[in-house]
Design a protein around this motif. Structure first.
Motif, PDB file in Angstrom:
ATOM      1  N   ALA A  27     -13.206   4.619   1.196  1.00  0.00           N
ATOM      2  CA  ALA A  27     -12.260   3.522   0.937  1.00  0.00           C
ATOM      3  C   ALA A  27     -12.950   2.173   1.047  1.00  0.00           C
ATOM      4  N   GLU A  28     -13.837   2.038   2.007  1.00  0.00           N
ATOM      5  CA  GLU A  28     -14.580   0.778   2.158  1.00  0.00           C
ATOM      6  C   GLU A  28     -15.495   0.540   0.953  1.00  0.00           C
ATOM      7  N   ARG A  54     -12.650   7.118   5.206  1.00  0.00           N
ATOM      8  CA  ARG A  54     -12.648   5.688   5.544  1.00  0.00           C
ATOM      9  C   ARG A  54     -13.855   4.992   4.905  1.00  0.00           C
ATOM     10  N   ARG A 107       0.848  -1.202   0.000  1.00  0.00           N
ATOM     11  CA  ARG A 107       0.000   0.000   0.000  1.00  0.00           C
ATOM     12  C   ARG A 107       0.885   1.255   0.000  1.00  0.00           C
ATOM     13  N   VAL A 161     -14.949   1.593  -2.080  1.00  0.00           N
ATOM     14  CA  VAL A 161     -14.097   1.212  -3.215  1.00  0.00           C
ATOM     15  C   VAL A 161     -13.700  -0.255  -3.106  1.00  0.00           C
ATOM     16  N   ARG A 162     -13.304  -0.679  -1.902  1.00  0.00           N
ATOM     17  CA  ARG A 162     -12.913  -2.090  -1.717  1.00  0.00           C
ATOM     18  C   ARG A 162     -14.093  -3.027  -1.959  1.00  0.00           C
ATOM     19  N   GLY A 163     -15.291  -2.555  -1.672  1.00  0.00           N
ATOM     20  CA  GLY A 163     -16.463  -3.412  -1.832  1.00  0.00           C
ATOM     21  C   GLY A 163     -17.051  -3.408  -3.229  1.00  0.00           C
ATOM     22  N   GLU A 220     -21.740   4.672  -4.183  1.00  0.00           N
ATOM     23  CA  GLU A 220     -21.727   3.265  -4.586  1.00  0.00           C
ATOM     24  C   GLU A 220     -22.278   3.015  -5.989  1.00  0.00           C
ATOM     25  N   ARG A 243     -21.173   7.361   1.384  1.00  0.00           N
ATOM     26  CA  ARG A 243     -20.826   6.083   0.762  1.00  0.00           C
ATOM     27  C   ARG A 243     -21.980   5.571  -0.090  1.00  0.00           C
TER      28      ARG A 243
END
Length: 526
Positions: A215-216, A212, A18, A218-220, A189, A185
């Motif tokens: 970022a979650e 935060r 990272r 994006v990861r999901g 999405e 978020r």
């Protein structure tokens, strides 16, 4: 100093899996190079392109010296300001011999337009020449839900990934942002799910908790960002975008009457500094169908750079007129540059050529590209104008190959194969219109992506004073040139009669002359 601190902290937190990067932020300043602060003086500017470029270069130098990995030209409300920053970046990158990634991000004042009135699609065309372009996006102004439609429109035309840094919703009456990280978020999405965004972050009102949550999200996201799929063909812009597709398309009329060499009235108005009335001539050209206006101030009694700057500043304040792209037309390099430094969209330079050799040709082409415009190349080289089919082809191909090899995309190259007068009484002139049409056909078949253009009124120059006949000649010439692939025509759109409306017997004679089907036709035109 700020970049140095950011570099130190980023390095401290970076890991092999990272890595952390430093992005140097370049804001819009509080001044506009395109808008006047005074309603009663539309041509006034409280900052000019060169002033901005010099200030931006100092900032860029500091950011890069401090260790920034990338540059973010952000919160853009005026594309001309952004173009000054991109110009400064290009100069600094060239001086260092290394190019850093660049993100360009606009801020909207309404649902789909910047403060200047420019659409997101037109803005994209205006800044897509950015050196090291990593992404084009939107930030600030609105929350993710409000920016979403414009981001989708931007993604449809962008030649690169799209970024977004929305606010935490809209501020309340006290200027505070109450949108929670969870809601932000939720609003982002759908854009992530549909692959619209490649880079995403937060702007006003966002906190570490918002970042935060982003970022979650994006990861999901199960869908990777979509690869850029910009429309094929060329694009120019004023406040609106003008697309020119690669296949058959309606002719793009370039209004010719805002040229002091071609309009006595326009020359008089400019000499009298009556720019309000001079602008009306441009407005009339657009109303008659011009999709681009050609502006030329080459007269020995004018300060051409000052005149073109003042006229274009007036045009920028005119609704409808400011929508269309501008072709800056001059035989003087200083005048061309002065005009380009007024354009917030992507314009066209008329013209450059190989007349002074390859080195000067490429120097000027690179500067035009840095300034966010497209070169129109005349078929003219060290030996003079191309007046034979072979010379037209050779110069067109040589110019095209040189430009492409030096980083100018083919779709940003316009080639003029030289329109000459027919029926002059000089042997050899009668086939010049047919030769131009053949050259257009050859360019479209052999120089992929290049556009073609021509100054149409030249073909009938031998018949000055006979406006009806000149109109017929122009109409017939255009009919066949467009069929061969002509993309842009410098014309007076109000003076082109419909091809089908020309009496058939007269049209046949004109066609015999224009296409050189009958060597005696030129004499019969009179």
């Amino acid at each position: 100093a700020g970049a140095t601190i950011a570099r130190r902290e980023a390095d401290a937190f970076s890991t092999p899996d990272r890595p952390r990067f430093v992005c140097g932020s370049i804001g819009p300043t509080g001044k506009s190079a395109s808008l006047s602060p005074y309603a009663d003086d539309p041509a006034h500017r409280n900052v000019r392109f060169r002033e901005l470029a010099e200030a931006y270069r100092t900032q860029i130098r500091g950011l890069l010296d401090g260790g920034a990995d990338a540059l973010l030209v952000e919160t853009v409300f005026d594309a001309l300001n952004a173009k000054a920053a991109l110009y400064a970046a290009a100069l600094e990158f060239e001086a260092r011999g290394a190019t850093s990634p660049v993100i360009v991000s606009a801020s909207l004042a309404s649902a789909d337009r910047l403060l200047t009135g420019q659409t997101v699609e037109a803005f994209c065309a205006a800044v897509a020449h950015a050196p090291g372009l990593l992404a084009i996006g939107l930030n600030c102004g609105f929350g993710a839900a409000q920016l979403a439609p414009a981001l989708r429109r931007l993604q449809a035309v962008a030649p690169c990934p799209v970024s977004a840094h929305p606010n935490a919703g809209l501020p309340d009456a006290f200027g505070d942002y109450a949108q929670t990280p969870a809601i932000m978020r939720q609003e982002l999405e759908p854009l992530l799910r549909d692959g619209v965004l490649s880079i995403v972050g937060g702007c006003c009102g966002t906190t570490p908790d918002h970042i935060r949550a982003i970022a979650e999200a994006v990861r999901g996201a199960a869908t990777p960002p979509r690869a850029p799929r910009p429309p094929a063909g060329a694009a120019f812009s004023g406040l609106e975008r003008l697309n020119v597709p690669p296949g058959p398309h309606p002719l793009v009329d370039v209004g010719e009457r805002t040229n002091v060499a071609g309009s006595r009235r326009f020359l008089r108005l400019v000499k009298e500094s009556d720019f309000a009335q001079a602008v009306e001539i441009a407005r009339a050209q657009v109303a008659a169908g011009a999709a681009v206006i050609d502006v030329n101030m080459d007269d020995p009694m004018l300060d051409a750079p000052a005149a073109i700057r003042r006229f274009l500043d007036h045009c920028a304040a005119e609704p409808g007129l400011a929508d269309v792209p501008v072709m800056v037309d001059s035989s003087n390099w200083e005048t061309l540059v002065a005009g380009l430094e007024c354009l917030q969209g992507r314009g066209i330079v008329n013209s450059i050529s190989l007349k002074d050799g390859e080195s000067e040709f490429l120097r000027r082409a690179r500067e035009i590209h840095r300034l966010g415009a497209c070169p129109l190349v005349m078929c003219f080289d060290e030996k003079g104008q191309a007046d034979t089919p072979e010379r037209r082809r050779d110069i067109a191909e040589r110019s095209y190959r040189l430009l492409v090899a030096n980083g100018i995309p083919p779709e940003r190259i316009v080639i003029d194969a030289n329109v000459f007068a027919i029926a002059t009484g000089i042997p050899g002139h009668d086939r010049l219109a047919a030769d131009f049409i053949d050259a257009v056909r050859w360019i479209k078949a052999n120089l992929p992506g290049a556009l073609t253009s021509g100054g149409i009124s030249n073909v009938s120059f031998a018949f000055r004073g006979n406006d009806a006949l000149r109109g017929w000649i122009h109409s017939v010439f255009l009919h066949h040139a467009v069929a061969a692939g002509l993309d842009l025509a410098i014309v007076n759109p109000a003076a082109i009669p419909d091809y089908a409306a020309i009496p058939e017997d007269r049209r046949r004679i004109v066609e015999d002359a224009v296409l050189f089907r009958d060597p005696a036709a030129a004499a019969r035109l009179a």
